[in-house]
Design a protein around this motif. Structure first.
Motif, PDB file in Angstrom:
ATOM      1  N   VAL A 553      20.555  34.547 -12.069  1.00  0.00           N
ATOM      2  CA  VAL A 553      20.241  33.701 -13.220  1.00  0.00           C
ATOM      3  C   VAL A 553      19.534  34.504 -14.305  1.00  0.00           C
ATOM      4  N   ASP A 554      19.886  34.236 -15.552  1.00  0.00           N
ATOM      5  CA  ASP A 554      19.212  34.849 -16.697  1.00  0.00           C
ATOM      6  C   ASP A 554      17.976  34.003 -17.024  1.00  0.00           C
ATOM      7  N   ALA A 555      16.831  34.469 -16.536  1.00  0.00           N
ATOM      8  CA  ALA A 555      15.600  33.681 -16.716  1.00  0.00           C
ATOM      9  C   ALA A 555      15.005  33.873 -18.102  1.00  0.00           C
ATOM     10  N   GLY A 556      15.666  34.686 -18.945  1.00  0.00           N
ATOM     11  CA  GLY A 556      15.205  34.860 -20.317  1.00  0.00           C
ATOM     12  C   GLY A 556      15.753  33.792 -21.247  1.00  0.00           C
ATOM     13  N   THR A 557      16.718  33.041 -20.775  1.00  0.00           N
ATOM     14  CA  THR A 557      17.299  31.965 -21.580  1.00  0.00           C
ATOM     15  C   THR A 557      16.918  30.637 -20.950  1.00  0.00           C
ATOM     16  N   ASP A 558      16.283  29.772 -21.743  1.00  0.00           N
ATOM     17  CA  ASP A 558      15.817  28.507 -21.186  1.00  0.00           C
ATOM     18  C   ASP A 558      16.968  27.685 -20.613  1.00  0.00           C
ATOM     19  N   ALA A 561      19.946  21.388 -21.357  1.00  0.00           N
ATOM     20  CA  ALA A 561      19.918  20.022 -20.812  1.00  0.00           C
ATOM     21  C   ALA A 561      20.803  19.092 -21.615  1.00  0.00           C
ATOM     22  N   ASP A 562      22.035  19.506 -21.898  1.00  0.00           N
ATOM     23  CA  ASP A 562      22.962  18.641 -22.620  1.00  0.00           C
ATOM     24  C   ASP A 562      23.848  17.929 -21.603  1.00  0.00           C
ATOM     25  N   GLY A 563      23.525  16.695 -21.310  1.00  0.00           N
ATOM     26  CA  GLY A 563      24.320  15.940 -20.340  1.00  0.00           C
ATOM     27  C   GLY A 563      24.363  16.601 -18.986  1.00  0.00           C
ATOM     28  N   GLY A 564      23.224  16.987 -18.481  1.00  0.00           N
ATOM     29  CA  GLY A 564      23.150  17.694 -17.193  1.00  0.00           C
ATOM     30  C   GLY A 564      22.533  19.066 -17.411  1.00  0.00           C
ATOM     31  N   VAL A 565      21.714  19.487 -16.486  1.00  0.00           N
ATOM     32  CA  VAL A 565      20.992  20.752 -16.648  1.00  0.00           C
ATOM     33  C   VAL A 565      21.863  21.919 -16.180  1.00  0.00           C
ATOM     34  N   THR A 566      21.902  22.981 -16.985  1.00  0.00           N
ATOM     35  CA  THR A 566      22.578  24.210 -16.566  1.00  0.00           C
ATOM     36  C   THR A 566      21.677  25.401 -16.863  1.00  0.00           C
ATOM     37  N   VAL A 567      21.873  26.451 -16.108  1.00  0.00           N
ATOM     38  CA  VAL A 567      21.221  27.729 -16.413  1.00  0.00           C
ATOM     39  C   VAL A 567      22.297  28.789 -16.605  1.00  0.00           C
ATOM     40  N   ARG A 568      22.010  29.731 -17.509  1.00  0.00           N
ATOM     41  CA  ARG A 568      22.964  30.817 -17.756  1.00  0.00           C
ATOM     42  C   ARG A 568      22.813  31.851 -16.642  1.00  0.00           C
ATOM     43  N   GLY A 569      23.923  32.359 -16.187  1.00  0.00           N
ATOM     44  CA  GLY A 569      23.829  33.358 -15.132  1.00  0.00           C
ATOM     45  C   GLY A 569      25.140  34.074 -14.920  1.00  0.00           C
ATOM     46  N   VAL A 570      25.212  34.804 -13.839  1.00  0.00           N
ATOM     47  CA  VAL A 570      26.446  35.480 -13.459  1.00  0.00           C
ATOM     48  C   VAL A 570      26.694  35.253 -11.975  1.00  0.00           C
ATOM     49  N   ALA A 571      27.959  35.312 -11.611  1.00  0.00           N
ATOM     50  CA  ALA A 571      28.323  35.400 -10.200  1.00  0.00           C
ATOM     51  C   ALA A 571      28.680  36.863  -9.962  1.00  0.00           C
ATOM     52  N   GLU A 572      28.052  37.450  -9.015  1.00  0.00           N
ATOM     53  CA  GLU A 572      28.308  38.873  -8.752  1.00  0.00           C
ATOM     54  C   GLU A 572      29.064  39.011  -7.439  1.00  0.00           C
ATOM     55  N   GLU A 573      30.269  39.564  -7.547  1.00  0.00           N
ATOM     56  CA  GLU A 573      31.120  39.710  -6.374  1.00  0.00           C
ATOM     57  C   GLU A 573      30.702  40.975  -5.638  1.00  0.00           C
ATOM     58  N   ARG A 590      30.670  41.372 -12.182  1.00  0.00           N
ATOM     59  CA  ARG A 590      29.921  40.189 -12.596  1.00  0.00           C
ATOM     60  C   ARG A 590      30.747  39.310 -13.533  1.00  0.00           C
ATOM     61  N   THR A 591      30.694  38.042 -13.272  1.00  0.00           N
ATOM     62  CA  THR A 591      31.360  37.076 -14.132  1.00  0.00           C
ATOM     63  C   THR A 591      30.322  36.115 -14.684  1.00  0.00           C
ATOM     64  N   ALA A 592      30.244  36.032 -16.015  1.00  0.00           N
ATOM     65  CA  ALA A 592      29.253  35.134 -16.619  1.00  0.00           C
ATOM     66  C   ALA A 592      29.634  33.676 -16.347  1.00  0.00           C
ATOM     67  N   LEU A 593      28.627  32.850 -16.127  1.00  0.00           N
ATOM     68  CA  LEU A 593      28.902  31.425 -15.962  1.00  0.00           C
ATOM     69  C   LEU A 593      27.640  30.608 -16.230  1.00  0.00           C
ATOM     70  N   ASP A 594      27.840  29.348 -16.546  1.00  0.00           N
ATOM     71  CA  ASP A 594      26.728  28.407 -16.625  1.00  0.00           C
ATOM     72  C   ASP A 594      26.664  27.661 -15.308  1.00  0.00           C
ATOM     73  N   VAL A 595      25.511  27.730 -14.667  1.00  0.00           N
ATOM     74  CA  VAL A 595      25.374  27.125 -13.343  1.00  0.00           C
ATOM     75  C   VAL A 595      24.824  25.714 -13.486  1.00  0.00           C
ATOM     76  N   PRO A 596      25.582  24.709 -13.089  1.00  0.00           N
ATOM     77  CA  PRO A 596      25.052  23.334 -13.151  1.00  0.00           C
ATOM     78  C   PRO A 596      24.040  23.095 -12.035  1.00  0.00           C
ATOM     79  N   PRO A 616      17.978  33.857  -7.534  1.00  0.00           N
ATOM     80  CA  PRO A 616      17.634  35.230  -7.916  1.00  0.00           C
ATOM     81  C   PRO A 616      17.946  35.462  -9.393  1.00  0.00           C
ATOM     82  N   THR A 617      17.175  36.321 -10.036  1.00  0.00           N
ATOM     83  CA  THR A 617      17.385  36.579 -11.466  1.00  0.00           C
ATOM     84  C   THR A 617      18.196  37.854 -11.658  1.00  0.00           C
ATOM     85  N   THR A 618      18.801  37.967 -12.830  1.00  0.00           N
ATOM     86  CA  THR A 618      19.627  39.142 -13.129  1.00  0.00           C
ATOM     87  C   THR A 618      18.730  40.359 -13.328  1.00  0.00           C
TER      88      THR A 618
END
Ligand SMILES: [Zn+2]
Length: 618
Positions: A553-558, A561-573, A590-596, A616-618
C-alpha cells in the motif's frame, strides 16, 4: 442495585432505548434468531437436559463439557435482559420454565452443578483448577441479577441466594482455603450483594480475591498465570494468562474495590488494565494472542495471523472498561468499549444470527471453509463463523451484551448527563438532583459522523450535557441551536439551562485514516491499517481472486472514500523461491491497483474469502 459509589451512575434498560440504526438491527437479530438458536442447540446437545431428574438420579447420561451449565445460565441472562428491553410474554414463560428446570437440579444444601456430586458423578470440588463449579455458579448469580432487574419474578434469585449461601459456607473463612480455576464467581457475588444487600456475599468475593495469586491451584504446564494465580491481585502489574479468566477477575476486583471503598485496589486494577491496553491489545480491541492457552502473551506479541482475540475476551474487556469508567469517570474507557463493540462484538455474529466467531483472526491467509449449518465444530481457533462449537461460550455472551447494550449509551454524574455511545436512542432519566431529563438522539453512525440530539424533557436550572469525543475525532465540531461550542479534550461539555426543543449537533470527522503500529509490535512493523471512525477496515478477497499477501500500500496517499474506501497500492507478483531467506528480498512485477476495503465486522459474510487488516507498505 447499581454500584454504591462511583463518579457515574449507570442507567437501566427502561431509561435508555436504542430505537434504530446499526445496533437496533443487531438487537433485532439477537431477539429474533440468536436466543432461539442457542436454546435449540443447548436442547439438542443435552445441556438443558442435564438439569432434569433423569440425569440427576443417574438414570440418564450427563452430556457436554463440565462448564455447559454456564451456557444455559448466560442464555437465561440474555433472555432476561431481552425481556427488559422488549416485553415478551412468551420469552418470559420460557425463562420461568428454564428457572424451574434449574431449580429442580439444586441440592438440599444449595449446591448446584449438573456434573458433580450426584450418583455416579465425580465428587464436588475435587478439581478446582478445571472443574468450573464456582465459575458456573458465578454465571447463575449474574443471570439471577438480570432476571431480578427485569421482572418481578424472584424464583431465579432465590435459587442464586441458596447457591451463594452454599458457596459462603463451603469457602468462607472457616471453609476451604481455595479459589476456582476460572474466575467469575467474584463479579457474580458482588452483583448479588448489590441486589440483596447481603454483606456475606461481598465478604466472600473479597476472600476469593485475597486468596488469588497464592498458588493454591495445582501446578500445570500453562503455569499459575493461566489462572491469574501466580501473583496476588494487588501486586500484579498487567493482565496475563488466560484472557477471559484474567478479565472476569479484573471485573470482579473493580466491583469489590468500589463496594468496599478500596481506592488503592481500584487504581491497581485500573493500572493493570491500562498497561494491557497499551501493550497487549489488538487494534480491534481484541485480547489474547496465544492459541494454546487462549492467553495474553508477552508485551507487544500481537501477530495478526495468530490473533486469538476470543469474542468472550472482548465482552469481558467491555465489562472491565465499563466498571472502571463508572468508578473513575474516565471517558477514555468508553473509547475502548466502542472499539470492541464495532470490531469484536459486531464481527462475532453472522447476519442470520445463527453462526458466530469464537476467535477473531486479523489475517486470514487461506480461504475460509464452508461449514454445514447443523454440525458442531470442535476446533475454535479461527476460520469462518460456525453454527456451534463444542465450547460455545461466545454465543450467549454476545447475546447478553446485545440485549443489554442500551445501558452502555449514557450515564448520570453530579453535573448532569453524559453520552458515551452514539446511536439512535431515546433517553429518559433523572439527574443526580432528581430533575427529569430526556434526549432524543438520531444519527447514521458509524457510517455518518453527524449526531443530532434534541432535548425532549428538561426542568428549570442549568445542568451539563457531556458528549464523548473519541480520541480519533480531532476536528470535531458541535453546535447548540446553531451556535458553535468548543469541542476539545475527551468530551464536549455543554452547561446551560436547557429547554425542550434545544438541538445539539455533533459532527465527528469520518474520513478514513491510516493507523500505524508501535514499532515494538514486530509482527506488523512496516504495515498500516485503515480506520474510519470507530471501525477498523480490512482488505477482503472473496473467492481469493486477489492474492492479499502480494499487496503493498502507498501510505503517502490518503485513503479515498468515494462510495467505498480504497487505498492506492500495488500487487507484487513475487517469484517462487526454494528458500524464503536471502541477503536481499525478492522483487516481483508490480501492478498498480486501488484496493477496496470493507469494515472488518463485515468480513466472511459472502462465502469463502481471505482477509487482512494490516497492509504492508510500498
Ligand atoms: Zn467464548
Amino acid at each position: 442495585m447499581v454500584p454504591s459509589r462511583g463518579v457515574l451512575r449507570p442507567l437501566g434498560l427502561s431509561e435508555v432505548r436504542i430505537t434504530g440504526g446499526f445496533w437496533a438491527q443487531r438487537q433485532a437479530t439477537n431477539s429474533r434468531a440468536t436466543l432461539d438458536h442457542g436454546r435449540e442447540w443447548m436442547d439438542k446437545l443435552g445441556w438443558t437436559g442435564n438439569f432434569t431428574a433423569e440425569v440427576g438420579q443417574g438414570s440418564a447420561e450427563r452430556r457436554g463439557r463440565e462448564f455447559s451449565d454456564s451456557e444455559v445460565y448466560k442464555l437465561v441472562e440474555a433472555m432476561s435482559w431481552e425481556t427488559g428491553r422488549l416485553a415478551d410474554p412468551t420469552r418470559d414463560n420460557e425463562i420461568a420454565e428454564l428457572t424451574a428446570m434449574i431449580a429442580g437440579a439444586q441440592a438440599e444444601d444449595g449446591y448446584l452443578h449438573t456434573a458433580y456430586g450426584r450418583p455416579g458423578q465425580r465428587a464436588r470440588y475435587g478439581d478446582l483448577a478445571w472443574g468450573h463449579e464456582l465459575y458456573c455458579a458465578g454465571h447463575l448469580l449474574q443471570a439471577s441479577v438480570a432476571r431480578a432487574r427485569t421482572s418481578g419474578d424472584d424464583a431465579l434469585l432465590n435459587v442464586a441466594r441458596r447457591v451463594a449461601d452454599h458457596v459462603c459456607e463451603e469457602f468462607g473463612p472457616a471453609g476451604r482455603d481455595a479459589v476456582c480455576g476460572h474466575p467469575e464467581i467474584e463479579p457474580g457475588l458482588v452483583e448479588l450483594f448489590r441486589v440483596t444487600g447481603e454483606q456475606r456475599y461481598l465478604d466472600q468475593a473479597a476472600l476469593f480475591v485475597a486468596r488469588r495469586g497464592r498458588r493454591t491451584l495445582p501446578r500445570h504446564e500453562f503455569g499459575w498465570s493461566y489462572f491469574s494465580d501466580d501473583i496476588p491481585v494487588r501486586e500484579a502489574k498487567v493482565l496475563r494468562g488466560h484472557a477471559v479468566r484474567a478479565l472476569y477477575l479484573a471485573a470482579g476486583v473493580v466491583d469489590l474495590a468500589v463496594e468496599t471503598g478500596d481506592d488503592e485496589l481500584l487504581e491497581t486494577v485500573a493500572a493493570q488494565f491500562d498497561r494491557t491496553l497499551a501493550r497487549r491489545t489488538y487494534l480491534t480491541g481484541g485480547m489474547g494472542s496465544r492459541h494454546l492457552d487462549e492467553a495474553f502473551s508477552d508485551d507487544f506479541v500481537l501477530p495478526a495471523d495468530r490473533a486469538y482475540s476470543e469474542t468472550c475476551a472482548g465482552i469481558a474487556a467491555i465489562m472491565v472498561a465499563w466498571r472502571l469508567m463508572l468508578a473513575t469517570g474516565r471517558e477514555r474507557y468508553a473509547d475502548v468499549i466502542e472499539r470492541i463493540l464495532y470490531n469484536v462484538v459486531a464481527t462475532a455474529i453472522g447476519d442470520d444470527g445463527r453462526s458466530f466467531f469464537y476467535a477473531h483472526t486479523l489475517h486470514q491467509r487461506s480461504l475460509t471453509a464452508v461449514l454445514p449449518g447443523d454440525v458442531e465444530q470442535l476446533g475454535f481457533g479461527g476460520g469462518p463463523r460456525a453454527p456451534w462449537f463444542e465450547v460455545s461460550c461466545c454465543l450467549a455472551n454476545t447475546a447478553r451484551m446485545l440485549a443489554s447494550l442500551s445501558t452502555y449509551v449514557a450515564s448520570v454524574d453530579d453535573e448532569g448527563l453524559r453520552v458515551h455511545q452514539y446511536a439512535d436512542a431515546d433517553i429518559d432519566t433523572a439527574l443526580a438532583d432528581g430533575r427529569r431529563v430526556g434526549l432524543r438522539m438520531r444519527t447514521g453512525y458509524p457510517d455518518d459522523g453527524t449526531v443530532g440530539i434534541e432535548v425532549t424533557a428538561a426542568e428549570p436550572g442549568p445542568w451539563t450535557l457531556a458528549l464523548r469525543l473519541p480520541a480519533w475525532a480531532a476536528g470535531a465540531t458541535v453546535t447548540v441551536n446553531g451556535e458553535p461550542a468548543p469541542a476539545t479534550g475527551d468530551r464536549v461539555v455543554l452547561r446551560r439551562d436547557f429547554a425542550v426543543g434545544d438541538r445539539i449537533v455533533l459532527a465527528l470527522p469520518m474520513r478514513p485514516r491510516f493507523t500505524r503500529p508501535d514499532p515494538r509490535i514486530d509482527a506488523v512493523r512496516g504495515c498500516v491499517a485503515v480506520e474510519q471512525g470507530p471501525v477498523v477496515l480490512c482488505a477482503e478477497s472473496v473467492g481469493g481472486e486477489l492474492d492479499l499477501d502480494s499487496l503493498r500500500v502507498d501510505a503517502g496517499t490518503d485513503p479515498a472514500a468515494d462510495g467505498g474506501v480504497t487505498v492506492r497500492g500495488v500487487a507484487e507478483e513475487l517469484p517462487e523461491r526454494p528458500w524464503p531467506y536471502a541477503d536481499a528480498g525478492p522483487v516481483g512485477r508490480r501492478t498498480a491497483l486501488d484496493v477496496p476495503l470493507v469494515p472488518y465486522h463485515r468480513w466472511a459474510r459472502s462465502g469463502p474469502s481471505t482477509m487482512r487488516v494490516w497492509l504492508p507498505t510500498t
